[in-house]
Design a protein around this motif. Structure first.
Motif, short mmCIF file in Angstrom:
data_model
loop_
_atom_site.label_atom_id
_atom_site.label_comp_id
_atom_site.label_asym_id
_atom_site.label_seq_id
_atom_site.Cartn_x
_atom_site.Cartn_y
_atom_site.Cartn_z
N UNK A 31 -75.22 22.61 111.38
CA UNK A 31 -75.92 21.33 111.45
C UNK A 31 -74.98 20.14 111.44
N UNK A 32 -73.69 20.37 111.46
CA UNK A 32 -72.76 19.25 111.38
C UNK A 32 -72.85 18.32 112.59
N UNK A 33 -73.30 18.84 113.70
CA UNK A 33 -73.39 18.03 114.91
C UNK A 33 -74.80 17.48 115.15
N UNK A 91 -80.55 11.08 112.76
CA UNK A 91 -81.90 10.61 113.07
C UNK A 91 -82.92 11.73 112.97
N UNK A 92 -82.48 12.98 113.22
CA UNK A 92 -83.40 14.12 113.26
C UNK A 92 -83.27 15.04 112.05
N UNK A 93 -82.30 14.80 111.20
CA UNK A 93 -82.08 15.72 110.08
C UNK A 93 -83.29 15.79 109.17
N UNK A 113 -77.35 22.87 106.37
CA UNK A 113 -78.33 21.80 106.62
C UNK A 113 -78.29 20.77 105.49
N UNK A 114 -78.21 21.25 104.25
CA UNK A 114 -78.21 20.32 103.12
C UNK A 114 -76.90 19.55 103.04
N UNK A 115 -75.82 20.16 103.44
CA UNK A 115 -74.57 19.40 103.51
C UNK A 115 -74.69 18.24 104.49
N UNK A 137 -74.66 14.18 103.72
CA UNK A 137 -73.76 13.30 104.48
C UNK A 137 -74.54 12.18 105.16
N UNK A 138 -75.71 12.49 105.69
CA UNK A 138 -76.52 11.47 106.35
C UNK A 138 -77.09 10.47 105.34
N UNK A 139 -77.41 10.94 104.13
CA UNK A 139 -77.95 10.03 103.12
C UNK A 139 -76.93 8.98 102.73
N UNK A 140 -75.65 9.35 102.74
CA UNK A 140 -74.60 8.40 102.41
C UNK A 140 -74.56 7.25 103.41
#
Length: 240
Positions: free
Chosen positions: A57-59, A63-65, A79-81, A85-88
């Protein structure tokens, strides 16, 4: 494998010797044909591992996570990683808005909401509340995600402890500052009292000095008055 000299060998060495050579030749040919097959089979049986497709899921775009809801994603630590990262990357207001839209009815939604709120400038009370909600689903954590989730939760608890230490330090500093102010005020009052006492001592010293200066003059005046009185008395006695 060809044997071009077979007829010549038969003519020179006899049939028995020729027969042995032919058997050896066929044996070598059989070995040369079977050996690659044996190596290949051996390699397949010992080196080949079962293939498992693990989604990376790193790529995935941030917007869709947050729209992934399937177990294949939610049970994948990658996925949670990516979600962390996106929450930051969100602003505190965006993180709070997304967290508010998460229904807390399962471990995954509680974890997702906690990840979002952790970047929403939460107070220690709010952080403690979402950790308590997350802990209420501790029995439902899937095995692949459990190590990551526990590590993240321990980090949040460390932040709570740090916040508590800062609060204690702030309270101690405030108390120390209040004590300093009280000591300054007390020192000011003592200095005023000391100044007043010094002025009183100075006045007493002046009074004592003035008294000391007046005593010889008073004594001489007293002696003159006594001498005049004695003379007058003698004159009275001489003139009855």
């Amino acid at each position: 494998m060809q044997l071009p000299h077979f007829s010549a060998v038969v003519k020179r060495g006899g049939f028995g010797r020729s027969f042995i050579i032919v058997l050896l030749a066929f044996g070598l040919m059989a070995c040369s044909q079977k050996q690659p097959q044996y190596v290949a089979e051996g390699a397949d049986s010992t080196l080949t591992e079962p293939q498992q497709d693990v989604a990376d899921f790193h790529l995935v775009s941030c917007q869709y996570v947050w729209s992934y809801m399937g177990d294949a994603a939610l049970n994948n630590p990658l996925y949670w990683q990516r979600a962390i990262d996106c929450a930051v990357r969100l602003t505190p207001a965006e993180a709070r808005a997304k967290a508010k839209g998460q229904p807390v009815d399962s471990w995954q939604n509680a974890f997702r909401q906690a990840v979002l709120l952790s970047h929403g400038n939460v107070t220690p009370i709010e952080r403690r509340h979402f950790l308590q909600r997350l802990d209420s689903y501790a029995q439902d954590y899937p095995a692949p995600v459990r190590p990551l989730l526990i590590l993240w939760r321990d980090g949040q608890r460390a932040l709570l402890q740090l916040s508590a230490e800062r609060s204690r330090y702030a309270a101690l500093e405030q108390s120390t500052q209040a004590e300093r102010v009280a000591l300054r005020e007390q020192q000011t009052e003592l200095q005023k009292e000391l100044a007043t006492t010094r002025r009183k001592l100075d006045r007493l010293t002046d009074i004592e000095r003035q008294l000391s200066a007046r005593r010889p003059a008073d004594a001489s005046e007293s002696n003159g008055h006594d001498a005049g009185a004695a003379e007058n008395s003698s004159a009275d006695e001489a003139n009855p």
